[in-house]
Design a protein around this motif. Structure first.
Motif, short mmCIF file in Angstrom:
data_model
loop_
_atom_site.label_atom_id
_atom_site.label_comp_id
_atom_site.label_asym_id
_atom_site.label_seq_id
_atom_site.Cartn_x
_atom_site.Cartn_y
_atom_site.Cartn_z
N VAL A 18 0.85 -1.18 0.00
CA VAL A 18 0.00 0.00 0.00
C VAL A 18 0.89 1.24 0.00
CG1 VAL A 18 -0.21 -0.06 2.54
CG2 VAL A 18 -1.87 1.24 1.18
N LEU A 19 0.53 2.23 -0.81
CA LEU A 19 1.27 3.49 -0.83
C LEU A 19 0.31 4.65 -1.02
CD1 LEU A 19 1.47 4.73 -3.98
CD2 LEU A 19 3.11 2.87 -4.26
N THR A 20 0.77 5.82 -0.63
CA THR A 20 0.04 7.06 -0.87
C THR A 20 0.88 7.92 -1.80
OG1 THR A 20 0.95 7.99 1.19
CG2 THR A 20 -1.27 7.05 1.29
N SER A 21 0.21 8.62 -2.71
CA SER A 21 0.95 9.37 -3.72
C SER A 21 0.24 10.68 -4.02
CB SER A 21 1.07 8.52 -4.99
OG SER A 21 1.72 9.23 -6.03
N GLY A 22 0.99 11.65 -4.51
CA GLY A 22 0.42 12.95 -4.83
C GLY A 22 0.18 13.77 -3.58
N GLY A 23 -0.74 14.72 -3.66
CA GLY A 23 -1.03 15.58 -2.53
C GLY A 23 -1.68 14.81 -1.40
N ASP A 24 -1.28 15.12 -0.15
CA ASP A 24 -1.88 14.44 0.98
C ASP A 24 -3.32 14.90 1.18
OD1 ASP A 24 -0.57 16.97 1.85
OD2 ASP A 24 -1.55 16.49 3.74
N ALA A 25 -4.12 14.07 1.83
CA ALA A 25 -5.52 14.40 2.10
C ALA A 25 -5.92 13.80 3.43
CB ALA A 25 -6.41 13.86 0.98
N PRO A 26 -6.62 14.56 4.27
CA PRO A 26 -7.07 14.00 5.56
C PRO A 26 -7.94 12.77 5.34
CG PRO A 26 -7.41 16.38 5.47
CD PRO A 26 -7.05 15.95 4.09
N GLY A 27 -7.64 11.71 6.04
CA GLY A 27 -8.35 10.45 5.86
C GLY A 27 -7.49 9.38 5.22
N MET A 28 -6.35 9.78 4.65
CA MET A 28 -5.46 8.78 4.06
C MET A 28 -5.01 7.77 5.11
SD MET A 28 -3.03 10.73 1.27
CE MET A 28 -3.58 10.90 -0.43
N ASN A 29 -4.73 8.24 6.32
CA ASN A 29 -4.31 7.32 7.37
C ASN A 29 -5.40 6.32 7.72
OD1 ASN A 29 -1.61 8.06 7.93
ND2 ASN A 29 -2.29 9.85 9.08
N ALA A 30 -6.64 6.77 7.71
CA ALA A 30 -7.75 5.85 7.98
C ALA A 30 -7.83 4.79 6.89
CB ALA A 30 -9.06 6.63 8.06
N ALA A 31 -7.54 5.17 5.65
CA ALA A 31 -7.56 4.21 4.54
C ALA A 31 -6.43 3.20 4.69
CB ALA A 31 -7.47 4.94 3.21
N ILE A 32 -5.24 3.68 5.05
CA ILE A 32 -4.10 2.79 5.27
C ILE A 32 -4.43 1.78 6.37
CG2 ILE A 32 -1.70 2.66 6.06
CD1 ILE A 32 -1.39 5.55 4.89
N ARG A 33 -4.98 2.29 7.45
CA ARG A 33 -5.36 1.43 8.58
C ARG A 33 -6.34 0.34 8.14
NH1 ARG A 33 -9.80 1.52 12.03
NH2 ARG A 33 -9.44 0.77 14.17
N ALA A 34 -7.33 0.73 7.34
CA ALA A 34 -8.32 -0.23 6.88
C ALA A 34 -7.69 -1.30 5.99
CB ALA A 34 -9.44 0.48 6.12
N VAL A 35 -6.79 -0.88 5.11
CA VAL A 35 -6.11 -1.85 4.24
C VAL A 35 -5.33 -2.86 5.07
CG1 VAL A 35 -4.24 -2.11 2.55
CG2 VAL A 35 -5.96 -0.32 2.23
N VAL A 36 -4.54 -2.35 6.00
CA VAL A 36 -3.68 -3.23 6.80
C VAL A 36 -4.51 -4.20 7.63
CG1 VAL A 36 -2.00 -3.29 8.68
CG2 VAL A 36 -1.78 -1.57 6.86
N ARG A 37 -5.49 -3.70 8.34
CA ARG A 37 -6.23 -4.57 9.25
C ARG A 37 -7.18 -5.52 8.52
NH1 ARG A 37 -6.91 -1.53 15.08
NH2 ARG A 37 -4.69 -1.04 15.28
N LYS A 38 -7.77 -5.07 7.44
CA LYS A 38 -8.63 -5.95 6.64
C LYS A 38 -7.80 -7.10 6.07
CE LYS A 38 -12.27 -6.91 3.87
NZ LYS A 38 -13.66 -7.12 4.26
N ALA A 39 -6.63 -6.78 5.54
CA ALA A 39 -5.78 -7.81 4.95
C ALA A 39 -5.30 -8.81 6.00
CB ALA A 39 -4.59 -7.17 4.24
N ILE A 40 -4.82 -8.30 7.13
CA ILE A 40 -4.33 -9.19 8.18
C ILE A 40 -5.45 -10.08 8.69
CG2 ILE A 40 -3.42 -9.24 10.54
CD1 ILE A 40 -1.73 -6.80 9.85
N PHE A 41 -6.65 -9.54 8.79
CA PHE A 41 -7.81 -10.33 9.22
C PHE A 41 -7.99 -11.55 8.32
CE2 PHE A 41 -12.33 -11.39 9.00
CZ PHE A 41 -12.66 -11.53 10.34
N HIS A 42 -7.66 -11.39 7.04
CA HIS A 42 -7.82 -12.49 6.08
C HIS A 42 -6.50 -13.23 5.83
CE1 HIS A 42 -11.99 -11.75 4.94
NE2 HIS A 42 -11.74 -10.46 5.01
N GLY A 43 -5.51 -13.03 6.69
CA GLY A 43 -4.27 -13.79 6.61
C GLY A 43 -3.31 -13.32 5.54
#
Length: 319
Positions: free
Chosen positions: A6-31
């Motif tokens: 997972v990466l973030t690119s271009g201009g930052d935007a509030p909420g990007m961290n929430a998206a990163i968190r969701a990606v990481v935890r959703k993926a880990i939940f599924h192994g």
């Protein structure tokens, strides 16, 4: 699929961290193992990559910006740069990539997908200018930042009986200016999508002054022109004391609103679902509060369309 990045690119935007968190935890939940790529495509080429655990994304959902940082890379646009990026993906065994950003970021995702690496795009930009989704991550927070600033400026405008021009972000898209102007009752809203009539702006100011109005607010998207230039023209044409405020990068920062946190969490998790389903070259979005996905190539060939009904409403309410 056992490993994703997972990466973030271009201009930052509030909420990007929430998206990163969701990606990481959703993926880990599924192994699935998740690797964070720091500094966007530049960091990908440099191998600035590390495995993320559940704790790696703890206590970030409320933070603005992006924990993975962001950078723009001209080298990645070249065949050589993309080859180096693919070598790094192979080195870490990354089988799929989630890219959080805007249209420029999605162009990179398309290039990697074409070269055999499935990518999913998550729209993150305060401009809300990505087709295929009603809202992008960061728009609501930036909008509320602007509204709060205009509310404060209105206090001074009222106290000193002045006209204020507020320049907001939006080089090619007027969503921020339109929504903020409508929410704050601006006398005029100038956006890139609709040619403005300067004489009409002046007439509206004069009509308000004649009926006893003591102050006025004009919201200008940066893509239309410079706030200082508009302010000078207004003062010369009306003799009304006019001040200009350029909000600048304050619009990008700050704690994400509840809406942006929830939107980012939903989109980030959906992106993981798509990779698990074997899909590639797609962008997740939200339309009528339902999660959707589109081919990124289709998104990039369409132009974001402003809601002209809102433009008409703003004109009707600012008589």
């Amino acid at each position: 699929m056992k490993k994703i990045g997972v990466l973030t690119s271009g201009g930052d935007a509030p909420g990007m961290n929430a998206a990163i968190r969701a990606v990481v935890r959703k993926a880990i939940f599924h192994g699935i193992e998740v690797y964070g790529i720091y500094n966007g495509y530049q960091g990908l080429m440099e191998g600035n990559i590390e495995k993320l655990e559940i704790g790696s994304v703890g206590d970030i959902i409320q933070r603005g910006g992006t924990m993975l940082y962001s950078a723009r890379s001209e080298k990645f646009k070249t065949e050589e740069g993309q080859k180096v990026a693919i070598e790094q993906l192979n080195k870490f065994g990354i089988e799929g990539l989630i890219v959080i950003g805007g249209d420029g970021s999605f162009q990179g995702a398309v290039k990697l997908t074409e070269k055999g690496y499935p990518c999913i795009g998550v729209p993150g930009t305060i401009d809300n200018d990505i087709p295929g989704t009603d809202f992008t991550i960061g728009f609501d927070t930036a909008l509320n930042t602007i509204i709060d600033a205009i509310d404060k400026i209105r206090d001074t405008a009222t106290s000193h009986e002045r006209t204020y021009v507020i320049e907001v972000m939006g080089r090619d898209a007027g969503d921020l200016a339109l929504w903020a102007g409508l929410a704050d009752g601006a006398e005029s809203i100038l956006i890139p999508e609709k040619p403005h009539d300067f004489d009409m702006v002046i007439d509206r100011l004069k009509r308000g002054h004649e009926r006893g109005k003591k102050h006025s607010i004009i919201v200008l998207a940066e893509g239309v022109g410079k706030g200082m230039d508009l302010g000078e023209k207004i003062q010369e044409s009306t003799a009304m004391e006019t001040r200009v405020t350029v909000l600048g990068h304050i619009q990008r920062g700050g704690r994400p609103t509840g809406q942006d946190r929830v939107l980012a969490s939903r989109l980030g998790a959906k992106a993981v679902d798509l990779l698990m389903e074997g899909k590639a070259g797609r962008m997740v979005g939200i339309q009528n509060n339902e999660l959707v996905d589109h081919e990124i190539t289709q998104v990039l060939t369409h132009k974001h369309e402003l809601d002209m009904n809102m433009v008409n409403l703003a004109n009707e309410l600012s008589i």
